[in-house]
Design an enzyme around this catalytic site. Structure first.
Site, short mmCIF file in Angstrom:
data_model
loop_
_atom_site.label_atom_id
_atom_site.label_comp_id
_atom_site.label_asym_id
_atom_site.label_seq_id
_atom_site.Cartn_x
_atom_site.Cartn_y
_atom_site.Cartn_z
CG ASP A 29 -3.65 -0.60 6.42
OD1 ASP A 29 -4.75 -0.62 5.87
OD2 ASP A 29 -2.97 0.44 6.54
CD GLU B 77 -5.62 0.88 -1.30
OE1 GLU B 77 -4.84 1.73 -1.78
OE2 GLU B 77 -6.41 1.16 -0.39
#
Length: 507
Positions: A15, A199
């Site tokens: 991420d 997301e």
């Protein structure tokens, strides 16, 4: 400026989010159940990266105790492992105030097995090099993956993935970053293109238009990046007809599961993307989610990202990732009792914990570092304890469900091996007796992309292999990556510190 080396942050580095401040790029990653959390790396060339700090570096900032890993069986018979704790962060710099912000979610797994609780927060610093970050400022948002965007008028907005999944939506609201107060109603601005789990949103503004970049398809093989745009920050957002703009889905690419991207410009105006991806050799992908760099351009109306590729150049670097000072890269499990860990150079002293690695409810005496290289080794010498029921050794660890280790067991006067993966119902053990009068035991892990070899030296120069683990045995659809470290546990009230010396790991 070009990237000759990929992944840019190898090992446990999911991420990624990137912010350029002046001539330096800063990158932050997720850390889930490990402390310190949210490591920050700096680079001037997008090739050489230095760990400069961790945004969550004081246990008083927040608790990671309820960040256990849950097993979720899938329709294809596999199991997804979902770890709580610190999810996808975003790093952004406000040129008006000179402050740098990281916005993040601490996902709490309630002990009563109720719905996950997302604790969303902001930390800030006046000097990103100082490693001095504020206590969290919490804000109300029933979701994950928040990101910050400042408009031209100075107003700050937070966008995030509102849940629960799998059909999450992207929400937006204006906020006061200093207090976390919402300054507007929360509005759903996009639902994505139809993939599960929309997301990881980021908003960018170019040529008067607002661009919303998100991840879809889950974080495994169907992971992809899609984009939409609008004339108003509040939408409606129109999806790009050529979505997805980044994915490895449906390919046999070595670099797979590409997604969760943050795009940015260098000082020459060239566009880049930092994304997560996994190096997959068939069913072997033990290294998990790593940070990769992808080149791109924005010469037309929409950004274009190239295929993510890997380089073998890491083999020729002594240090894949450097650190500005010793100790920044040590990792502990959840809310560790730090007073039970004493580190001086390559010597580590651990007070044995009563609980072992196979559980999450109580602290474990463990400290380690990320496995950065596909091929390398780790080793340590253990001073053999003379009393108590102590287990002290070396482990390749992911979470309470998955690890492989070698250790000395004082109660049986033996060296032991174990590999555990509850998601694959793997639990294999072996042991060998050693001399009763042994003073020190050398433990080693040799690793390649295909296997982990667990060895020990009872006599100097005489190496014996006790266990071999195919990396497929520790490869799962999951959030985290391997950490190699030392541990000490005891079944009794032993409080004598265990001394580990000459801890070495190829970084």
């Amino acid at each position: 400026m070009a990237s000759a080396i990929n992944p840019i942050i190898p090992g446990f580095a999911p991420d990624p989010s990137v912010q350029r401040i002046g001539d330096t790029f800063f990158l932050v990653n997720s850390t889930f159940h490990l402390f310190p959390g949210l490591p920050i790396y700096a680079s001037k060339d997008l090739v050489n990266w230095t760990l400069i700090g961790n945004a969550i570096n004081r246990q008083s900032q927040l608790s990671l105790r309820l960040s256990d890993t849950k097993l979720h069986p899938q329709e294809d018979g596999t199991v997804m492992l979902a770890t709580g704790g610190l999810f996808a962060p975003t790093i952004r710099h406000d040129t008006r105030s000179g402050k740098t912000y990281i916005i993040n979610t601490n996902v709490v797994h309630p002990e009563d097995n109720g719905e996950d609780i997302p604790q969303n927060f902001i930390v800030e610093t006046d000097d990103i090099w100082s490693d001095n970050w504020s206590d969290p400022v919490y804000f109300e948002f029933l979701g994950i993956d928040p990101s910050i965007f400042w408009d031209d008028d100075g107003k700050a907005y937070i966008c995030g993935s509102r849940g629960p999944g799998p059909m999450t939506t992207i929400s937006l609201f204006e906020a006061d970053l200093s207090t976390g107060e919402k300054l507007s109603e929360e509005k759903t601005v996009w639902k994505g293109t139809g993939g599960i789990y929309p997301e990881g949103p980021h908003i960018y503004k170019k040529d008067g238009l607002y661009y919303l970049l998100i991840s879809e398809g889950g974080t495994f093989k169907e992971h992809m990046i899609t984009i939409a745009r609008s004339e108003s920050i509040w939408g409606p957002y129109e999806g790009h007809e050529k979505n997805p703009i980044l994915t490895a889905s449906g390919t046999d690419n070595y670099v797979h599961c590409t997604g969760h991207c943050d795009i940015f410009q260098d000082s020459d105006g060239r566009w880049w993307g930092a994304c997560l991806a996994m190096r997959m050799r068939g069913s072997r992908f033990h290294m998990g989610r790593e940070s990769f760099l992808v080149s791109g351009n924005w010469d037309g109306e929409w950004p274009i990202l190239d295929t993510v590729e890997v380089s073998s150049s890491h083999k020729f670097k002594t240090d894949v990732v450097k650190a500005t000072r010793s100790g920044l890269d040590w990792l502990y499990i959840r809310d560790a009792n730090l007073s039970d860990h004493k580190i001086e150079g390559s010597t580590i002293r651990l007070t044995p914990s009563k609980k072992d690695l196979a559980q999450w409810q109580e602290p474990v005496s463990f400290v380690g570092k990320r496995q950065r290289k596909l091929e390398g080794s780790a080793s340590v010498s253990v001073a053999v304890p003379k009393a108590g029921s102590v287990r002290a050794g070396l482990v390749n660890y992911k979470d309470e469900h998955r690890y492989a280790r070698i250790w000395y067991d004082n109660s049986s006067k033996s060296v032991c091996f174990e590999v555990v993966n509850n998601a694959k119902k793997i639990n294999r053990q072996d042991q060998e007796q050693v001399a009763d009068d042994i003073e020190e035991l050398r433990l080693l892990i040799e690793y390649t992309e295909e296997k982990l070899v667990f060895q020990y030296e009872e006599e100097q120069g005489v190496t014996k292999t006790l266990g071999i683990v195919d990396t497929e045995e520790l490869s799962n659809a999951d959030f985290v990556g391997p950490v190699i470290g030392v541990f000490a546990t005891s079944n009794d009230e032993s409080t004598q510190d265990i001394a580990f010396t000459k801890f070495e790991i190829d970084q």
